[in-house]
Design a protein around this motif. Structure first.
Motif, mmCIF file in Angstrom:
data_model
loop_
_atom_site.group_PDB
_atom_site.id
_atom_site.type_symbol
_atom_site.label_atom_id
_atom_site.label_comp_id
_atom_site.label_asym_id
_atom_site.label_seq_id
_atom_site.Cartn_x
_atom_site.Cartn_y
_atom_site.Cartn_z
ATOM 1 N N VAL A 1 2.096 13.049 4.944
ATOM 2 C CA VAL A 1 2.041 13.535 3.596
ATOM 3 C C VAL A 1 3.599 14.029 3.159
ATOM 4 N N GLY A 2 4.368 14.934 3.931
ATOM 5 C CA GLY A 2 5.669 15.308 3.324
ATOM 6 C C GLY A 2 6.658 14.098 3.098
ATOM 7 N N LYS A 3 6.777 13.577 4.024
ATOM 8 C CA LYS A 3 8.015 12.471 4.199
ATOM 9 C C LYS A 3 7.741 11.527 3.224
ATOM 10 N N PRO A 4 6.632 10.720 3.155
ATOM 11 C CA PRO A 4 6.450 9.827 2.021
ATOM 12 C C PRO A 4 6.053 10.338 0.611
ATOM 13 N N MET A 5 5.762 11.638 0.459
ATOM 14 C CA MET A 5 5.723 12.224 -0.933
ATOM 15 C C MET A 5 7.194 12.519 -1.489
ATOM 16 N N ALA B 1 3.088 21.555 -2.129
ATOM 17 C CA ALA B 1 2.796 22.355 -0.958
ATOM 18 C C ALA B 1 2.033 21.664 0.029
ATOM 19 N N ALA B 2 2.553 21.060 1.351
ATOM 20 C CA ALA B 2 1.769 20.531 2.301
ATOM 21 C C ALA B 2 2.238 21.045 3.484
ATOM 22 N N VAL B 3 1.810 22.153 3.703
ATOM 23 C CA VAL B 3 2.000 23.089 4.811
ATOM 24 C C VAL B 3 0.893 23.282 5.877
ATOM 25 N N PHE C 1 0.865 -1.119 0.023
ATOM 26 C CA PHE C 1 -0.123 -0.018 -0.146
ATOM 27 C C PHE C 1 0.766 1.134 -0.047
ATOM 28 N N LEU C 2 0.481 2.055 -0.734
ATOM 29 C CA LEU C 2 0.907 3.770 -0.538
ATOM 30 C C LEU C 2 0.261 4.262 -0.010
ATOM 31 N N PRO C 3 0.880 5.471 0.971
ATOM 32 C CA PRO C 3 -0.144 6.471 1.548
ATOM 33 C C PRO C 3 -0.951 7.329 0.495
ATOM 34 N N CYS C 4 -2.169 7.370 1.040
ATOM 35 C CA CYS C 4 -3.279 7.888 -0.119
ATOM 36 C C CYS C 4 -2.989 9.103 -0.547
ATOM 37 N N THR C 5 -2.467 10.186 -0.053
ATOM 38 C CA THR C 5 -2.213 11.383 -0.426
ATOM 39 C C THR C 5 -1.043 11.533 -1.461
ATOM 40 N N PRO C 6 0.088 10.792 -1.022
ATOM 41 C CA PRO C 6 1.269 11.181 -1.922
ATOM 42 C C PRO C 6 1.254 10.232 -3.095
ATOM 43 N N CYS D 1 12.333 18.157 -7.381
ATOM 44 C CA CYS D 1 11.204 18.255 -6.893
ATOM 45 C C CYS D 1 11.439 18.707 -5.435
ATOM 46 N N VAL D 2 10.519 19.815 -4.834
ATOM 47 C CA VAL D 2 10.531 20.536 -3.769
ATOM 48 C C VAL D 2 9.314 20.268 -3.064
ATOM 49 N N VAL D 3 9.417 19.761 -2.066
ATOM 50 C CA VAL D 3 8.194 19.189 -0.944
ATOM 51 C C VAL D 3 8.253 20.308 0.151
ATOM 52 N N ILE D 4 7.323 20.834 0.393
ATOM 53 C CA ILE D 4 7.162 22.013 1.607
ATOM 54 C C ILE D 4 6.267 21.410 2.699
#
Ligand code: NAP
Length: 284
Positions: free
Chosen positions: A169-173, A206-208, A136-141, A160-163
């Motif tokens: 969200v952020g880490k798995p993204m 952006a996931a702030v 399974f992958l986390p749903c949002t990423p 790719c820059v993830v905020i």
């Protein structure tokens, strides 16, 4: 002007694929189902749970809702999770977060059977994502990756820059973008000169959780901008983390809020439930 990435449309396609597969499972005598557990009276959680039930109905899954009172103890919730782990009619288990303060979220999430962990929050599933050997992958990423693929946006070799660096969200993204050969920078509240970082992005996520946080001056012209944020502005309207109008002027593609990442998250949950059902069928 940026191309608008239509999350609603892409999500509908994903759900349609899931529905077709669910039909096949049903024809083979299986009735795949998702248990959704809601504790307490959080109105936003209530909306999320009823949306998940609608998605289940649309895809042909049985949905089993467990609405427990606000004062539920950790032990009572653990007991329900154990019961659902052992219930062969339940293929996926989702405990809606946040939980009331007397319950440790980690304890509950760790108690869900990894084989039924359709949110992919169990440490076993998190570890599997890290090494690229996952069920399974986390749903949002995963929804974000699905959108990029649907738009034929190549991640390979892109900066790719993830905020944001949350576990959800952020880490798995960052990890999923890395698996797809992106060169990844993860930013957070201690990042020095954030705009300097974000302006390097070919793909900016952006996931702030702050309305209007990403402004035009933080975005490289031609970048792809994915807005994960879901915030309420002063007027109570749902808005993202990105100043949509001004950023859309210079981005090459952008997700709207609503109608962007949100529907994708829901669609991937349905796909994860299908994966869980198929895997459990194999191990019977
Ligand atoms: P979270 O746990 O609050 O994480 C927010 C992240 O943003 C943290 O890593 C934080 O850094 C970082 N941050 C906060 N202020 C910052 C600043 N000034 N500069 C740089 N970074 C900053 O939130 P989350 O659960 O990841 O969710 C993020 C947003 O996505 C929320 O709006 C949420 O509602 C939304 N969301 C949407 C979906 C969907 O389906 N569309 C799904 C999940 C979440 P630190 O770690 O240093 O504190």
């Amino acid at each position: 002007m940026a191309e608008i990435i239509d999350g609603k449309k892409i999500a509908a396609q994903v759900k349609e694929e899931v529905r077709t597969e669910v039909e096949k499972l049903k024809a083979a005598g299986m009735k795949p189902g998702l248990a959704v557990v809601l504790v307490g009276n959080n109105p936003a959680s209530r909306v999320y749970v009823s949306n998940k039930e609608k998605d289940c109905a649309e895809c042909g899954f049985a949905s089993y809702e467990y609405a427990l009172p606000e004062e539920t103890t950790e032990e009572e919730l653990l007991e329900l999770v154990r019961k659902l782990n052992d219930d062969s009619t339940v293929n996926g288990i989702l405990v809606q977060l946040p939980l009331p303060k007397q319950i440790c979220e980690q304890t509950i999430l760790h108690a869900i059977s990894p084989a039924k962990d359709v949110d992919a929050f169990h440490p076993e599933n998190v570890g599997r994502i890290m090494i690229g050997d996952y069920q399974f992958l986390p749903c949002t990423p995963a929804g974000v990756i699905e959108m990029l693929d649907a738009m034929n946006i190549d991640i390979n070799g892109k900066h790719c820059v993830v905020i944001g660096r949350s576990n959800i969200v952020g880490k798995p993204m960052g990890m999923l973008l890395l698996h797809r050969n992106g060169t990844v920078t993860i930013c957070h509240s201690r990042t020095k000169d954030l705009a300097e970082q974000t302006r390097q992005a070919d793909i900016l996520v952006a996931a702030v959780g702050k309305a209007g946080f990403v402004t035009k001056d933080m975005v490289k012209p031609g970048a792809v901008v994915i807005d994960v944020g879901m915030n309420r502005n002063e007027a109570g309207k749902l808005v993202g983390d990105v100043c949509y109008d001004e950023v859309a002027e210079i981005a090459s593609a952008i997700t709207p809020v609503p109608g962007g990442v949100g529907p994708m998250t829901r669609a991937i949950l349905m796909r994860n439930t299908l994966t869980a059902a198929k895997n459990q069928l194999k191990t019977k």
